[in-house]
Design an enzyme around this catalytic site. Structure first.
Site, PDB file in Angstrom:
ATOM      1  N   GLY A  45       0.813  -1.199   0.000  1.00  0.00           N
ATOM      2  CA  GLY A  45       0.000   0.000   0.000  1.00  0.00           C
ATOM      3  C   GLY A  45       0.849   1.250   0.000  1.00  0.00           C
ATOM      4  N   ASP A  46       2.163   1.075   0.013  1.00  0.00           N
ATOM      5  CA  ASP A  46       3.098   2.199  -0.017  1.00  0.00           C
ATOM      6  C   ASP A  46       4.255   1.812  -0.941  1.00  0.00           C
ATOM      7  OD1 ASP A  46       4.597   4.568   0.738  1.00  0.00           O
ATOM      8  OD2 ASP A  46       3.358   4.641   2.530  1.00  0.00           O
TER       9      ASP A  46
END
Length: 396
Positions: A178-179
């Site tokens: 997610g990053d």
């Protein structure tokens, strides 16, 4: 007790080495002995089940891991120790590794992150981020054949963060995040400047990344101790916001320079190249507004991308332009609903050769032989010459 992570080895049917950390494929000699390569072999071994561990995917094993690491740390000066994790699903919260230690995972062993937030206590930051424990950065770090999977909607789930490390090799990794899949760092604002421990001589090879909201490789935003001589090649990114992103801002100081990227295969992204000089978050209000970052010598070559919304967003700092940007042999296929103007360039300078679509005026096409532009270093770094030993492990 938190100990410096010196020559820690995590093994996943092989090894993940921190300050010697590798992940290498092992060879089964018989039903109970595995042979593998590592920077250091260990004189003592134990199994997580000896400390009450249960691999049923339901029992929380945080204390079992903590007790095992604490007990085995006594062998640090006597040949070191290794902890074997058998096949199974091992639910756990966070635990620290220690010096001269191998965490060895069977090929069918899976570490499951507990979803209970109380099992993930906040730890003190490194001194390069403000205050906290005194820990040096990594030296001779090898990470190989590691798979990291996190929900793409989860914030701050960076895959691998080499921070204030020298001579590091990350290769053959698969990351869903997610990053940023890999985020290179070296400290934050005045604390990173004072601590002064750069990340340098970093190799990233054969990375596959999926990260819809972030980058395959990010440099910064905490880069105040400096980032230099990063070599990335054979990068595949799918449904990833950007391929390579440099994040910095006024007050950061430090530098990002001598960055070399070669051979990217990119599918569906918002930006291919993104350099940000307006990343404004700070550790506190004590940062120096006159501490300007130095961004120069950023080289990209042999890039193919498809279904891209915007080719590049390159934003330097007024009065502090980012220089020495070089792009060669880059073909970017724009999406059907792509931006009208594929390039945004402000306060940057550089050159290009054989780039499609044509870049902005601040990156003029030099023509000539594309092979002569943005050359990837031909010399070898020390981390590629590390000699590995042949080790064996009895699997209980």
């Amino acid at each position: 007790m938190i100990m410096k992570p010196i020559e820690v080895i995590v093994v996943i049917f092989g090894v993940l080495i921190l300050n010697g950390v590798e992940c290498r494929k092992g060879r089964i000699l018989n039903d109970s002995i595995l042979e593998y390569s590592a920077i250091s072999c260990r004189a003592h071994s134990a199994s997580i089940v000896d400390y009450g561990g249960v691999g049923d995917g339901k029992t929380l094993n945080t204390q079992a891991f903590k007790q095992a690491v604490d007990h085995l740390s006594q062998y640090a000066s006597d040949g070191g120790a290794q902890l074997f994790v058998p096949a199974g699903n091992w639910l756990t919260g966070s635990f620290n590794l220690t010096s001269h230690f191998t965490l060895y995972l069977h090929k069918d062993a899976v570490l499951l992150a507990s979803q209970d937030i109380t099992t993930w206590p906040v730890v003190d930051p490194l001194p390069s981020y403000g205050h906290g424990r005194d820990a040096a950065g990594g030296s001779n770090v090898i990470i190989q054949r590691v798979t990291i999977i996190a929900p793409v909607t989860s914030p701050n789930t960076d895959g691998i963060n080499p921070d204030s490390c020298t001579n590091t090799r990350i290769e053959d990794t698969y990351i869903i995040s997610g990053d940023d899949c890999i985020a290179v760092k070296s400290g934050w604002d005045e604390y990173g400047i004072k601590y002064g421990m750069p990340t340098k001589q970093l190799i990233i090879r054969r990375l596959t990344c999926i990260s819809p909201y972030s980058a395959a490789i990010a440099l910064g935003s905490e880069m105040s101790g400096g980032i230099q001589d990063v070599r990335a090649e054979d990068i595949t990114a799918i449904h990833t916001e950007s391929a390579v992103r440099i994040k910095t801002g006024i007050g950061r100081g430090g530098y990002v320079k001598d960055i070399f990227v070669k051979g990217m295969d990119l599918h569906t992204m918002k930006w291919v190249f993104w350099i940000t000089g307006n990343y404004g978050s700070h550790a506190d209000n004590n940062y120096d507004p006159n501490a300007l970052p130095e961004i120069k010598g950023i080289n990209y070559r042999d890039v193919v991308a498809e279904n891209v919304t915007m080719a590049a967003r390159l934003e330097g700092i007024s009065g502090d332009p980012f220089t020495g940007i070089c792009m060669s042999n880059v073909t970017i296929g724009m999406a059907k609903k792509a931006k009208k103007y594929p390039w945004t360039c402000v306060d940057v300078a550089g050159v290009t050769s054989g780039v499609v679509p044509p870049p902005c005026e601040l990156l003029p096409d030099q023509g000539g032989e594309k092979l002569e532009m943005c050359k990837f270093p031909s010399d070898s770094l020390a981390i590629d010459s590390v000699e590995l030993q042949k080790c064996s492990l009895t699997m209980n």
